[in-house]
Design a protein around this motif. Structure first.
Motif, PDB file in Angstrom:
ATOM      1  N   ARG A 246     -11.872 -23.062  -2.581  1.00  0.00           N
ATOM      2  CA  ARG A 246     -10.850 -22.213  -1.975  1.00  0.00           C
ATOM      3  C   ARG A 246     -10.608 -20.962  -2.819  1.00  0.00           C
ATOM      4  NH1 ARG A 246      -8.334 -27.365  -1.068  1.00  0.00           N
ATOM      5  NH2 ARG A 246      -8.291 -27.874   1.181  1.00  0.00           N
ATOM      6  N   ARG A 247     -10.542 -21.129  -4.132  1.00  0.00           N
ATOM      7  CA  ARG A 247     -10.285 -19.982  -5.006  1.00  0.00           C
ATOM      8  C   ARG A 247     -11.443 -18.996  -4.978  1.00  0.00           C
ATOM      9  NH1 ARG A 247     -10.444 -21.175  -9.922  1.00  0.00           N
ATOM     10  NH2 ARG A 247     -10.725 -23.435  -9.926  1.00  0.00           N
ATOM     11  N   PHE A 248     -12.670 -19.519  -5.001  1.00  0.00           N
ATOM     12  CA  PHE A 248     -13.822 -18.623  -4.954  1.00  0.00           C
ATOM     13  C   PHE A 248     -13.858 -17.873  -3.628  1.00  0.00           C
ATOM     14  CE2 PHE A 248     -18.067 -17.307  -3.942  1.00  0.00           C
ATOM     15  CZ  PHE A 248     -18.518 -16.767  -5.131  1.00  0.00           C
ATOM     16  N   THR A 249     -13.637 -18.587  -2.543  1.00  0.00           N
ATOM     17  CA  THR A 249     -13.656 -17.970  -1.215  1.00  0.00           C
ATOM     18  C   THR A 249     -12.621 -16.858  -1.114  1.00  0.00           C
ATOM     19  OG1 THR A 249     -14.397 -20.041  -0.190  1.00  0.00           O
ATOM     20  CG2 THR A 249     -13.376 -18.405   1.259  1.00  0.00           C
ATOM     21  N   ALA A 250     -11.418 -17.123  -1.604  1.00  0.00           N
ATOM     22  CA  ALA A 250     -10.348 -16.123  -1.544  1.00  0.00           C
ATOM     23  C   ALA A 250     -10.718 -14.876  -2.341  1.00  0.00           C
ATOM     24  CB  ALA A 250      -9.045 -16.718  -2.071  1.00  0.00           C
ATOM     25  N   ALA A 251     -11.335 -15.068  -3.506  1.00  0.00           N
ATOM     26  CA  ALA A 251     -11.723 -13.933  -4.345  1.00  0.00           C
ATOM     27  C   ALA A 251     -12.818 -13.110  -3.674  1.00  0.00           C
ATOM     28  CB  ALA A 251     -12.191 -14.429  -5.710  1.00  0.00           C
ATOM     29  N   LEU A 252     -13.790 -13.784  -3.066  1.00  0.00           N
ATOM     30  CA  LEU A 252     -14.878 -13.079  -2.393  1.00  0.00           C
ATOM     31  C   LEU A 252     -14.350 -12.300  -1.188  1.00  0.00           C
ATOM     32  CD1 LEU A 252     -18.001 -12.658  -2.296  1.00  0.00           C
ATOM     33  CD2 LEU A 252     -18.051 -14.506  -0.613  1.00  0.00           C
ATOM     34  N   LEU A 253     -13.475 -12.922  -0.411  1.00  0.00           N
ATOM     35  CA  LEU A 253     -12.920 -12.245   0.759  1.00  0.00           C
ATOM     36  C   LEU A 253     -12.013 -11.083   0.359  1.00  0.00           C
ATOM     37  CD1 LEU A 253     -12.139 -15.262   3.132  1.00  0.00           C
ATOM     38  CD2 LEU A 253     -14.091 -13.684   3.202  1.00  0.00           C
ATOM     39  N   LYS A 254     -11.398 -11.188  -0.806  1.00  0.00           N
ATOM     40  CA  LYS A 254     -10.611 -10.068  -1.318  1.00  0.00           C
ATOM     41  C   LYS A 254     -11.532  -8.892  -1.613  1.00  0.00           C
ATOM     42  CE  LYS A 254      -7.043  -8.980  -4.757  1.00  0.00           C
ATOM     43  NZ  LYS A 254      -6.259  -9.503  -5.912  1.00  0.00           N
ATOM     44  N   GLY A 255     -12.710  -9.202  -2.168  1.00  0.00           N
ATOM     45  CA  GLY A 255     -13.704  -8.153  -2.395  1.00  0.00           C
ATOM     46  C   GLY A 255     -14.195  -7.561  -1.091  1.00  0.00           C
ATOM     47  N   LEU A 256     -14.361  -8.399  -0.085  1.00  0.00           N
ATOM     48  CA  LEU A 256     -14.794  -7.944   1.226  1.00  0.00           C
ATOM     49  C   LEU A 256     -13.756  -7.011   1.838  1.00  0.00           C
ATOM     50  CD1 LEU A 256     -16.703  -8.074   3.686  1.00  0.00           C
ATOM     51  CD2 LEU A 256     -15.555 -10.202   4.363  1.00  0.00           C
ATOM     52  N   GLU A 257     -12.502  -7.411   1.806  1.00  0.00           N
ATOM     53  CA  GLU A 257     -11.446  -6.595   2.397  1.00  0.00           C
ATOM     54  C   GLU A 257     -11.289  -5.275   1.642  1.00  0.00           C
ATOM     55  OE1 GLU A 257      -7.000  -7.163   4.292  1.00  0.00           O
ATOM     56  OE2 GLU A 257      -7.753  -8.647   2.857  1.00  0.00           O
ATOM     57  N   TYR A 258     -11.396  -5.329   0.324  1.00  0.00           N
ATOM     58  CA  TYR A 258     -11.295  -4.095  -0.469  1.00  0.00           C
ATOM     59  C   TYR A 258     -12.427  -3.140  -0.098  1.00  0.00           C
ATOM     60  CZ  TYR A 258     -10.551  -0.996  -4.444  1.00  0.00           C
ATOM     61  OH  TYR A 258     -10.293   0.108  -5.219  1.00  0.00           O
ATOM     62  N   SER A 259     -13.616  -3.689   0.078  1.00  0.00           N
ATOM     63  CA  SER A 259     -14.778  -2.866   0.420  1.00  0.00           C
ATOM     64  C   SER A 259     -14.617  -2.200   1.775  1.00  0.00           C
ATOM     65  CB  SER A 259     -16.055  -3.723   0.404  1.00  0.00           C
ATOM     66  OG  SER A 259     -16.298  -4.244  -0.884  1.00  0.00           O
ATOM     67  N   LEU A 260     -13.944  -2.876   2.689  1.00  0.00           N
ATOM     68  CA  LEU A 260     -13.693  -2.296   4.013  1.00  0.00           C
ATOM     69  C   LEU A 260     -12.877  -1.011   3.917  1.00  0.00           C
ATOM     70  CD1 LEU A 260     -12.631  -5.447   6.088  1.00  0.00           C
ATOM     71  CD2 LEU A 260     -14.681  -4.093   6.467  1.00  0.00           C
ATOM     72  N   GLY A 261     -11.939  -0.996   2.988  1.00  0.00           N
ATOM     73  CA  GLY A 261     -11.059   0.151   2.866  1.00  0.00           C
ATOM     74  C   GLY A 261     -11.508   1.174   1.844  1.00  0.00           C
ATOM     75  N   HIS A 262     -12.555   0.856   1.071  1.00  0.00           N
ATOM     76  CA  HIS A 262     -13.006   1.753   0.002  1.00  0.00           C
ATOM     77  C   HIS A 262     -14.533   1.773  -0.025  1.00  0.00           C
ATOM     78  CE1 HIS A 262      -9.019   0.164  -1.109  1.00  0.00           C
ATOM     79  NE2 HIS A 262      -8.790   1.350  -1.652  1.00  0.00           N
ATOM     80  N   THR A 263     -15.129   2.209   1.071  1.00  0.00           N
ATOM     81  CA  THR A 263     -16.584   2.103   1.204  1.00  0.00           C
ATOM     82  C   THR A 263     -17.334   2.954   0.184  1.00  0.00           C
ATOM     83  OG1 THR A 263     -16.585   3.846   2.903  1.00  0.00           O
ATOM     84  CG2 THR A 263     -16.440   1.557   3.659  1.00  0.00           C
ATOM     85  N   GLN A 264     -16.836   4.147  -0.115  1.00  0.00           N
ATOM     86  CA  GLN A 264     -17.517   5.002  -1.087  1.00  0.00           C
ATOM     87  C   GLN A 264     -17.467   4.390  -2.481  1.00  0.00           C
ATOM     88  OE1 GLN A 264     -19.253   7.735  -0.338  1.00  0.00           O
ATOM     89  NE2 GLN A 264     -18.716   7.674   1.829  1.00  0.00           N
ATOM     90  N   GLU A 265     -16.313   3.870  -2.851  1.00  0.00           N
ATOM     91  CA  GLU A 265     -16.174   3.230  -4.159  1.00  0.00           C
ATOM     92  C   GLU A 265     -17.051   1.988  -4.244  1.00  0.00           C
ATOM     93  OE1 GLU A 265     -12.806   1.134  -7.058  1.00  0.00           O
ATOM     94  OE2 GLU A 265     -12.203   2.014  -5.134  1.00  0.00           O
ATOM     95  N   ALA A 266     -17.065   1.201  -3.165  1.00  0.00           N
ATOM     96  CA  ALA A 266     -17.898  -0.003  -3.147  1.00  0.00           C
ATOM     97  C   ALA A 266     -19.372   0.340  -3.322  1.00  0.00           C
ATOM     98  CB  ALA A 266     -17.683  -0.764  -1.838  1.00  0.00           C
ATOM     99  N   ALA A 267     -19.802   1.421  -2.676  1.00  0.00           N
ATOM    100  CA  ALA A 267     -21.195   1.850  -2.799  1.00  0.00           C
ATOM    101  C   ALA A 267     -21.515   2.268  -4.233  1.00  0.00           C
ATOM    102  CB  ALA A 267     -21.478   3.000  -1.840  1.00  0.00           C
ATOM    103  N   GLN A 268     -20.571   2.920  -4.891  1.00  0.00           N
ATOM    104  CA  GLN A 268     -20.788   3.326  -6.276  1.00  0.00           C
ATOM    105  C   GLN A 268     -20.813   2.120  -7.213  1.00  0.00           C
ATOM    106  OE1 GLN A 268     -21.689   6.242  -7.439  1.00  0.00           O
ATOM    107  NE2 GLN A 268     -21.602   7.177  -5.381  1.00  0.00           N
TER     108      GLN A 268
END
Length: 342
Positions: A246-268
């Protein structure tokens, strides 16, 4: 929130695919999580190489989301559903995304077992056939007589008979040849094949590599109810340490959601970890993937959720198409106790 896309990125990733977790700054010199406990070492496989669509894992590492959840994560490039499943089951990695339909086919046909899905990455399949203008392919029927390439375990390839049947294509008239994640786009650019298995978000990268206008045939146009990628772990891991899952899943999905809102930063961030990344293409992949990740407004679902009824409908569709034996149920492949809930 920006549009999120899942393109299969540049062929130039060949050398980078051998990279391990690389290092996002916050994990490099720490061995304890936010609670002071030692970090648990985990290996995560991407879905298919180190492409823009998988940047969210690197984001979760770089931003410290994994560390805060208690994990020291090594990220390695996956080779599609057919490669990720045996690595997870065999213990070479603990987590990784696969296409849910590909997982159903593998499990239902006895090719794999002992793994479970614990979250959705995409709410709809992004599987597609990709080609370029000039290859004579603009609709499914045009695939007859053509030569396509993909990895043997790819969901695009394994689901093709079902897609072909529903799209009115004679699958026996389509020739498939083997390819690898890091060389598929080069194969298409070189003209040795007419098309490749791909994801709809791969369009910008296909165009960047081939220098031609891309043409995609999305499977979702014919099979709209299928989920896309889901996060899996081994049944043993899910049963023995559900809280860690559960903890790993939550952390990964947090990264996913962050990437949705910060695509340029995620690409860098991906670029910092995978030298051959094309940041513009990676950001475009993330932009395109958004519509496939975010649940429909008003559904009450959260990012990562999975609906048993929808999965059951997909199973029936595959059964009716003759590609899945009768009798499979959603809870054979999904641990609904571990799936995120609204």
């Amino acid at each position: 929130m920006t549009r999120f896309a899942r393109t299969v990125a540049a062929v130039a990733l060949t050398t980078a695919l051998a990279l391990t977790a690389g290092c996002g700054g916050s994990d490099s010199d720490a061995d304890a999580g936010s609670d002071g406990k030692a970090l648990k070492k985990v290996t995560y496989l991407t879905s298919f190489g180190n492409f823009g669509r998988d940047a969210y894992a690197w984001v979760a590492k770089d931003k410290g989301f994994f560390k805060d959840a208690g994990f020291d994560v090594t990220i390695r490039p996956g080779q599609g559903t057919g490669g990720v499943i045996p690595a997870i089951v065999g213990g070479q990695a603990q987590f990784g995304p696969i296409d849910l339909t590909g997982g159903l086919l593998n499990m239902g046909n006895g090719q794999a077992k002992d793994f479970v899905a614990v979250a959705a990455v995409q709410q709809h399949t992004m599987a597609a056939i990709a080609t370029t203008e000039g290859n004579g392919i603009s609709k499914p029927k045009d695939l007859e007589g053509k030569r396509l390439a993909d990895t043997p375990g790819s969901v695009v390839r394994n689901l093709f008979p079902t897609y072909a049947r529903l799209a009115g294509v004679d699958a026996t008239k389509v020739k498939w040849v083997n390819g690898e994640a890091q060389t598929l786009m080069g194969t298409l650019a070189g003209g040795s094949v007419d098309g490749i298995g791909q994801f709809v978000v791969g369009k910008p990268t296909v165009e960047a590599v081939t220098k031609k206008k891309a043409v995609l045939l999305p499977y979702s146009a014919v099979i709209p109810d299928l989920y896309g990628n889901v996060l899996i772990t081994s049944k043993k891991n899910a049963e023995n340490d559900p809280e860690s899952v559960r903890r790993f899943t939550a952390a990964l999905l947090k990264g996913l959601e962050y990437s949705l809102g910060h695509t340029q930063e995620a690409a860098q961030i991906l670029k910092r970890n995978v030298d051959t990344t094309n940041p513009a293409a990676a950001a475009a992949e993330l932009e395109l993937m958004a519509g496939y990740v975010t649940p429909k407004d008003g559904s009450g679902a959260v990012i990562g959720s999975l609906d048993s009824g929808r999965v059951a409908k997909s199973i029936r569709l595959l059964e009716d198409a003759g590609t899945l034996p009768k009798g499979m149920t959603p809870d054979q492949i999904i641990d609904f106790d571990l799936v995120p809930k609204g």
